[in-house]
Motif scaffolding. Structure first.
Motif, PDB file in Angstrom:
ATOM      1  N   ILE A  70      10.428  -2.866   5.180  1.00 52.26           N
ATOM      2  CA  ILE A  70      10.072  -1.462   4.965  1.00 52.26           C
ATOM      3  C   ILE A  70       9.702  -1.249   3.507  1.00 52.26           C
ATOM      4  CG2 ILE A  70      10.881   0.933   5.082  1.00 52.26           C
ATOM      5  CD1 ILE A  70      10.713  -0.516   7.817  1.00 52.26           C
ATOM      6  N   ARG A  71       8.622  -0.532   3.282  1.00 54.33           N
ATOM      7  CA  ARG A  71       8.258  -0.119   1.924  1.00 54.33           C
ATOM      8  C   ARG A  71       7.984   1.369   1.951  1.00 54.33           C
ATOM      9  NH1 ARG A  71       3.860   0.811  -1.129  1.00 54.33           N
ATOM     10  NH2 ARG A  71       2.378   0.138   0.440  1.00 54.33           N
ATOM     11  N   CYS A  72       8.572   2.072   0.989  1.00 59.80           N
ATOM     12  CA  CYS A  72       8.435   3.522   0.903  1.00 59.80           C
ATOM     13  C   CYS A  72       7.724   3.916  -0.379  1.00 59.80           C
ATOM     14  CB  CYS A  72       9.809   4.190   0.916  1.00 59.80           C
ATOM     15  SG  CYS A  72      10.750   3.931   2.427  1.00 59.80           S
ATOM     16  N   SER A  73       7.231   5.137  -0.382  1.00 58.49           N
ATOM     17  CA  SER A  73       6.641   5.701  -1.584  1.00 58.49           C
ATOM     18  C   SER A  73       7.737   5.938  -2.615  1.00 58.49           C
ATOM     19  CB  SER A  73       5.953   7.027  -1.262  1.00 58.49           C
ATOM     20  OG  SER A  73       5.684   7.747  -2.443  1.00 58.49           O
ATOM     21  N   ASN A  74       7.499   5.550  -3.859  1.00 54.61           N
ATOM     22  CA  ASN A  74       8.473   5.796  -4.924  1.00 54.61           C
ATOM     23  C   ASN A  74       8.622   7.279  -5.239  1.00 54.61           C
ATOM     24  OD1 ASN A  74       9.104   3.110  -5.304  1.00 54.61           O
ATOM     25  ND2 ASN A  74       7.561   2.814  -6.866  1.00 54.61           N
ATOM     26  N   LEU A  75       7.612   8.052  -4.931  1.00 53.28           N
ATOM     27  CA  LEU A  75       7.657   9.480  -5.257  1.00 53.28           C
ATOM     28  C   LEU A  75       8.169  10.342  -4.123  1.00 53.28           C
ATOM     29  CD1 LEU A  75       4.329   9.819  -7.269  1.00 53.28           C
ATOM     30  CD2 LEU A  75       6.661   9.672  -8.155  1.00 53.28           C
ATOM     31  N   THR A  76       7.761  10.039  -2.888  1.00 50.27           N
ATOM     32  CA  THR A  76       8.111  10.918  -1.767  1.00 50.27           C
ATOM     33  C   THR A  76       9.165  10.342  -0.835  1.00 50.27           C
ATOM     34  OG1 THR A  76       6.410  10.017  -0.301  1.00 50.27           O
ATOM     35  CG2 THR A  76       5.765  11.850  -1.782  1.00 50.27           C
ATOM     36  N   ALA A  77       9.410   9.041  -0.910  1.00 55.06           N
ATOM     37  CA  ALA A  77      10.339   8.321  -0.034  1.00 55.06           C
ATOM     38  C   ALA A  77       9.846   8.233   1.413  1.00 55.06           C
ATOM     39  CB  ALA A  77      11.743   8.914  -0.089  1.00 55.06           C
ATOM     40  N   HIS A  78       8.600   8.608   1.676  1.00 51.99           N
ATOM     41  CA  HIS A  78       8.046   8.420   3.016  1.00 51.99           C
ATOM     42  C   HIS A  78       7.731   6.943   3.221  1.00 51.99           C
ATOM     43  CE1 HIS A  78       7.636  12.474   4.562  1.00 51.99           C
ATOM     44  NE2 HIS A  78       7.237  12.865   3.354  1.00 51.99           N
ATOM     45  N   ILE A  79       7.882   6.489   4.445  1.00 50.95           N
ATOM     46  CA  ILE A  79       7.607   5.094   4.782  1.00 50.95           C
ATOM     47  C   ILE A  79       6.100   4.870   4.803  1.00 50.95           C
ATOM     48  CG2 ILE A  79       7.821   3.326   6.572  1.00 50.95           C
ATOM     49  CD1 ILE A  79      10.499   4.741   7.323  1.00 50.95           C
ATOM     50  N   LEU A  80       5.665   3.883   4.025  1.00 49.53           N
ATOM     51  CA  LEU A  80       4.243   3.559   3.918  1.00 49.53           C
ATOM     52  C   LEU A  80       3.890   2.255   4.615  1.00 49.53           C
ATOM     53  CD1 LEU A  80       3.647   4.343   0.127  1.00 49.53           C
ATOM     54  CD2 LEU A  80       3.278   5.848   2.096  1.00 49.53           C
ATOM     55  N   MET A  98       5.167   6.895  15.905  1.00 49.84           N
ATOM     56  CA  MET A  98       4.280   8.030  15.643  1.00 49.84           C
ATOM     57  C   MET A  98       4.876   8.963  14.594  1.00 49.84           C
ATOM     58  SD  MET A  98       2.659   9.182  19.326  1.00 49.84           S
ATOM     59  CE  MET A  98       4.223   9.705  19.974  1.00 49.84           C
ATOM     60  N   GLU A  99       6.194   8.938  14.448  1.00 51.40           N
ATOM     61  CA  GLU A  99       6.866   9.794  13.458  1.00 51.40           C
ATOM     62  C   GLU A  99       6.606   9.332  12.026  1.00 51.40           C
ATOM     63  OE1 GLU A  99       8.388  12.611  14.111  1.00 51.40           O
ATOM     64  OE2 GLU A  99       8.057  12.346  16.261  1.00 51.40           O
ATOM     65  N   LEU A 100       6.106   8.120  11.864  1.00 51.67           N
ATOM     66  CA  LEU A 100       5.801   7.593  10.526  1.00 51.67           C
ATOM     67  C   LEU A 100       4.382   8.021  10.163  1.00 51.67           C
ATOM     68  CD1 LEU A 100       7.275   3.999  10.983  1.00 51.67           C
ATOM     69  CD2 LEU A 100       8.451   6.097  10.300  1.00 51.67           C
ATOM     70  N   SER A 101       4.207   9.307   9.984  1.00 54.77           N
ATOM     71  CA  SER A 101       2.872   9.888   9.855  1.00 54.77           C
ATOM     72  C   SER A 101       2.121   9.435   8.607  1.00 54.77           C
ATOM     73  CB  SER A 101       2.957  11.412   9.880  1.00 54.77           C
ATOM     74  OG  SER A 101       3.762  11.872   8.811  1.00 54.77           O
ATOM     75  N   LEU A 102       2.821   8.956   7.588  1.00 54.98           N
ATOM     76  CA  LEU A 102       2.156   8.488   6.373  1.00 54.98           C
ATOM     77  C   LEU A 102       2.042   6.961   6.324  1.00 54.98           C
ATOM     78  CD1 LEU A 102       3.653  10.977   3.776  1.00 54.98           C
ATOM     79  CD2 LEU A 102       1.456  11.065   4.939  1.00 54.98           C
ATOM     80  N   LEU A 103       2.371   6.296   7.430  1.00 54.84           N
ATOM     81  CA  LEU A 103       2.291   4.836   7.492  1.00 54.84           C
ATOM     82  C   LEU A 103       0.868   4.370   7.233  1.00 54.84           C
ATOM     83  CD1 LEU A 103       4.233   2.438   8.169  1.00 54.84           C
ATOM     84  CD2 LEU A 103       3.216   2.475  10.457  1.00 54.84           C
ATOM     85  N   GLU A 104       0.725   3.454   6.281  1.00 56.04           N
ATOM     86  CA  GLU A 104      -0.582   2.909   5.916  1.00 56.04           C
ATOM     87  C   GLU A 104      -0.750   1.466   6.377  1.00 56.04           C
ATOM     88  OE1 GLU A 104      -0.728   3.246   1.665  1.00 56.04           O
ATOM     89  OE2 GLU A 104      -0.998   5.423   1.729  1.00 56.04           O
ATOM     90  N   TYR A 105       0.347   0.746   6.539  1.00 50.83           N
ATOM     91  CA  TYR A 105       0.308  -0.699   6.778  1.00 50.83           C
ATOM     92  C   TYR A 105       1.286  -1.030   7.900  1.00 50.83           C
ATOM     93  CZ  TYR A 105       0.782  -5.692   5.620  1.00 50.83           C
ATOM     94  OH  TYR A 105       0.810  -7.064   5.653  1.00 50.83           O
ATOM     95  N   LEU A 106       0.795  -1.665   8.956  1.00 49.80           N
ATOM     96  CA  LEU A 106       1.645  -2.071  10.067  1.00 49.80           C
ATOM     97  C   LEU A 106       1.298  -3.500  10.444  1.00 49.80           C
ATOM     98  CD1 LEU A 106       3.735  -1.465  12.283  1.00 49.80           C
ATOM     99  CD2 LEU A 106       1.883  -0.482  13.643  1.00 49.80           C
ATOM    100  N   ASN A 107       2.254  -4.408  10.216  1.00 45.96           N
ATOM    101  CA  ASN A 107       2.054  -5.820  10.537  1.00 45.96           C
ATOM    102  C   ASN A 107       3.210  -6.279  11.412  1.00 45.96           C
ATOM    103  OD1 ASN A 107       1.722  -8.571  10.688  1.00 45.96           O
ATOM    104  ND2 ASN A 107       1.281  -8.845   8.523  1.00 45.96           N
ATOM    105  N   LEU A 108       2.920  -6.460  12.683  1.00 47.04           N
ATOM    106  CA  LEU A 108       3.896  -6.984  13.639  1.00 47.04           C
ATOM    107  C   LEU A 108       3.399  -8.309  14.216  1.00 47.04           C
ATOM    108  CD1 LEU A 108       4.694  -3.639  15.520  1.00 47.04           C
ATOM    109  CD2 LEU A 108       6.020  -4.712  13.694  1.00 47.04           C
ATOM    110  N   SER A 109       2.550  -8.996  13.478  1.00 49.56           N
ATOM    111  CA  SER A 109       1.935 -10.232  13.964  1.00 49.56           C
ATOM    112  C   SER A 109       2.981 -11.314  14.213  1.00 49.56           C
ATOM    113  CB  SER A 109       0.895 -10.737  12.962  1.00 49.56           C
ATOM    114  OG  SER A 109       1.507 -11.073  11.740  1.00 49.56           O
TER     115      SER A 109
END
Length: 134
Positions: A70-80, A98-109
């Motif tokens: 998991i990586r979050c924004s340092n400013l907002t703490a939203h999961i990115l 779907m609740e991770l509305s600010l998610l930019e990167y998803l790797n489940l390979s």
């Protein structure tokens, strides 16, 4: 008073504010907690996953920004970012993501979720810039 003597206190205050802000961001990372709604979404994802090797075993503390993958924004703490190319997770990709509305990167390979097509709900992640389900 000259113009330079008037701006020096302003510059000093601005510099102090910036130093405090940077210090808060850098030092605050240890105390960062993700948003409760996003934490709950990750826990639902974990509950739907089969994790025989404990790859998600760090997903127990309130500080989900410090969980493995998991990586979050340092400013907002939203999961990115959700980065779990482990090869040891199976089950289903739970729609709680779907609740991770600010998610930019998803790797489940390299995992096995048994889908023949990408789950439709992933299309609702409007900020997603990288997706790897290979």
């Amino acid at each position: 008073m000259t113009t330079t003597s008037m701006t020096n206190p302003v510059r000093f205050r601005l510099m102090m504010f910036m130093l405090c802000l940077v210090s808060h961001v850098v030092n605050g990372e240890q105390e960062m907690r993700c948003h409760p709604k996003e934490r709950e979404a990750l826990l639902q994802f974990k509950a739907a996953a089969v994790d025989h090797y404990g790859m998600l075993s760090s997903w127990t503390t309130p500080h989900c920004c410090q969980w493995q993958g998991i990586r979050c924004s340092n400013l907002t703490a939203h999961i990115l970012s959700l980065h779990l190319p482990t090869g040891y997770i199976s089950g289903e990709i739970h729609e709680s993501l779907m609740e991770l509305s600010l998610l930019e990167y998803l790797n489940l390979s390299s995992n096995y979720f048994g889908y023949e097509k990408i789950p439709d709900f992933l299309g609702s992640l409007r900020n997603l810039k990288y997706l790897d389900l290979a």
